[in-house]
Write a protein that holds these residues in place. Structure first.
Motif: not given
Length: 707
Positions: A203-204, A179, A182-183, A186-187, A206-207
């Motif tokens: 980000r994807e 996490q 990912a922070s 993110p992109e 992670d989601e």
């Protein structure tokens, strides 16, 4: 510990050769002495390896001396001097142990200082010159050649160890660390699936993993539950086990090639409450569905029609699309708790579920990252199975923990390997030894020199093709490592030394508590000395790699398997010292067995610089397309198909391959002139087995017939 009492006045003490003291026992009676009667040798022998006491005992045993063998001084008429000489003789061995100096160097230093009346500034350089000239030069060369390697690796170990202790203290997990990654990115692209070109950002990923976590939590799955994952490699594979980890559910990563009994065994021994399988595994699941517990939930993923689905199985993909994407409530788990299970290749039978805790995943991935000097902006090409540690931990771990982009390919392709590397701008590729051989066997292509790959990461690259591989494909660094999924004694070739799978320091061998110990190569049984502990191998001597187990140290802990019996077979006692425990790269076996038994294990050899080289693997296993295949498992399958009571399967060595062998049968190989039984070989062109006669044997030997 002093060597003298009082002081000498005036000049040097007088040494009189003509006369001798008749009895010095009275002079020594009340003074401190080092003798067997004043030392607890048993206790010193039982101290941990690398401690002063243990090394002192080893020095005495290696040189076949004891404190009592040091004779009293003769031809000395001065009581004080006689005591000093006697005390020197008694501490002589202890000082050798402390300084690591060859025998007689301290006596020589005393001779320079006292007899030749040299100052310390003169005596020490003179001693050094004599030291180099009397065999110490080898150690000096070892020091010069390896000090940078050892210091650099030592700093890597300290860095990883500090991070491990911090994560233990903060009760972090791989999911929590991801996490943060990912922070941070993110992109940035996290995963690319070569099969479809599908690309996921951090980000994807992670989601998606959040949706997995929230869905299964809503279905009643809780921390400590187990879910089996049975599918081919793709982005979703990573997202599924990562999402389950976010709620503390442990994933059993099942080999996608398993069928029937072996597949059912893996699902059963893990006590899985559910199975998530790819649509490509539908037929395999149909074969075992009737044998599964009725309470096991079945979910399938991928593109397919509901009509072809298993009865009672749910299509997972549409269910995840409606799940919440927010971060789930983290479970009450820490860094030393279970993350997932990886099934070893079953070299002694059906697959065993090796326990991988969060700490194990982190340390294995991080040691590779820092040791081989990788970078977050690297792009790694991962064509290895994600149900194995190499593909999932060493490969995908760089994405989850370090922010690296990983290109996933479902299956290795020699003809498209470099084409993929160019297309995705890969800088690191993963391999197993056979992959490198397959690539070298391909015809030359221009694309094989148009890539940006700077590092090949993996294990099993043979020394005979090492330089050829680097030269042909322009690979600057081969990052070879060694170690099983579950072991605590991994090695890494961090300084690009051709042919070696890693090293251990010769300067400070006790810093990294591993070692090579002597074994009987026919039985892989440990060979022990008179004191009952294992015998360390000297440079050039073959042996088995072992690693001391320290439960309180996360870097040295052995997590074992779900099966406690299998765990016990991997642990030996009294290896380095009395009372200790160590992990074995080959399992312990009973001395007497009711059925024929063949050992399994890797044999390594260390050179004078501490570099270790893979020699061979003995026992019940052979390599097939990058997998360790259990001969026992093949025997069972053939027995059912052929309706035979007894079947023996063994690997043989054939030109250009890694095939592993089995006791006396391996000596016969597959030469029809030596083997009386009928022999067959798989002709890949015709897709069937053909009789192996002398003509076919000759074609195989010459390379005309490919296997």
């Amino acid at each position: 510990m002093g060597v003298s009492r009082g002081s000498f006045s005036g000049g040097l003490p007088t040494v009189c050769f003509p006369g001798r003291l008749t009895d010095l026992s009275l002079a020594f009676r009340e003074r401190p002495r080092i003798r067997l009667s004043t030392l607890d040798m048993g206790r010193l022998r039982g101290l941990p390896d690398g401690t002063l006491g243990r090394e002192y005992v080893r020095f005495l045993e290696d040189n076949k001396v004891s404190p009592d063998t040091r004779m009293p001084p003769k031809f000395v008429d001065d009581e004080e001097l006689a005591y000093v000489i006697q005390r020197y003789r008694e501490v002589h061995d202890l000082m050798h142990t402390l300084l690591g100096m060859p025998t007689n160097m301290l006596a020589l230093l005393l001779f320079f200082r006292v007899s030749l009346e040299l100052s310390w500034a003169q005596a020490i350089p003179a001693l050094f010159i004599f030291y180099l000239g009397s065999g110490g030069w080898d150690f000096f060369l070892i020091f010069i050649k390896t000090i940078r390697r050892d210091v650099t690796t030592g700093l890597v170990l300290l860095r990883v160890k500090w991070q491990v202790w911090r994560h233990v203290r903060e009760k972090n997990t791989v999911a929590k660390i991801f996490q943060k990654t990912a922070s941070k990115y993110p992109e940035k692209t996290a995963l690319i699936f070569q099969g479809t070109g599908e690309s996921w950002t951090f980000r994807e990923l992670d989601e998606y993993s959040n949706q997995v976590a929230n869905f299964f939590h809503g279905q009643g799955f809780r921390s400590g539950d187990v879910v089996a994952l049975f599918m081919e490699s793709r982005n979703q594979y990573v997202g599924l086990w990562l999402g389950l980890a976010k709620i503390g559910v442990e994933t059993a990563l099942v080999n996608s090639h398993l069928r029937m009994e072996a597949l059912l065994h893996c699902i059963t021994i893990s006590n899985s409450k559910a199975v998530i399988f790819g649509v490509e595994m539908m037929e395999a699941m149909q074969e075992v569905q009737s044998s599964l517990e009725k309470s096991i939930h079945l979910f399938w993923s991928g593109e397919g029609s509901p009509e072809s689905a298993l009865p009672g199985a749910k299509h997972l993909d549409p269910l995840l699309q409606t799940a919440q994407r927010h971060q789930p409530t983290p479970p009450d788990k820490g860094f030393l708790d279970k993350l997932f299970y990886i099934y070893t290749s079953g070299t002694t039978g059906l697959p065993k579920a090796a326990i991988v805790v969060n700490c194990r995943y982190f340390r294995m991935s991080s040691l590779v990252f820092y040791g081989f000097r990788m970078r977050p902006d690297d792009v790694m090409y991962d064509c290895l199975p994600l149900y194995h540690a190499a593909g999932n931990i060493v490969g995908v771990g760089q994405c989850l923990l370090q922010g690296m982009t990983i290109v996933i390919r479902k299956k290795f392709s020699a003809s498209h390997f470099w084409e993929d590397c160019v297309k995705y701008n890969c800088t690191i590729v993963q391999y197993i030894g056979e992959i490198c051989r397959y690539l070298l066997n391909q015809p030359y292509q221009e694309v094989e020199r148009q890539h940006r790959v700077r590092m090949a990461l993996g294990n099993g690259l043979r020394a005979s093709i090492w330089r050829e591989f680097m030269a042909r494909f322009g690979i600057a660094q081969v990052a070879e490592f060694y170690g099983a999924t579950e072991c605590n004694c991994s090695l890494g070739n961090f300084d690009n030394n051709v042919g070696s799978c890693g090293f251990n320091s010769r300067i400070l061998p006790g810093v990294y508590p591993i070692g090579l110990v002597k074994v009987d190569e026919d039985t892989m049984e440990l060979i022990r000395g008179p004191d009952g502990v294992c015998i360390r191998c000297k440079p050039g001597e073959p042996g088995q790699l072992v690693g001391r187990i320290v439960k309180s140290n996360p870097l040295q802990h052995f997590d074992g398997y779900l099966n406690q019996s299998a765990t016990n077979k991997k642990i030996a006692r009294d290896v380095f010292t009395k009372g200790d425990a160590a992990y074995l790269t080959a399992p312990l076996t009973p001395r007497f067995l009711p059925i024929p038994h063949f050992p399994v294990g890797d044999v390594l050899v260390m050179d004078k610089y501490g570099y270790m080289y893979f020699r061979d693997r003995t026992g019940d296993t052979f390599r097939w397309k990058g997998e360790n295949v259990s001969t026992t498992e093949v025997e069972g399958t053939l027995s059912r198909i052929l309706n035979l009571t007894d079947v023996v399967v063994y690997g043989v060595e054939i030109p250009g391959t890694y095939k592993f062998q089995k006791m006396e049968l391996r000596k016969q190989g597959f030469d029809p002139a030596l083997v009386k039984d009928r022999l067959y070989f798989l002709d890949s062109r015709q897709g069937r087995y053909l009789p192996l006669d002398q003509a076919a044997f000759n074609r195989i030997q010459s390379g005309e017939q490919k296997l």
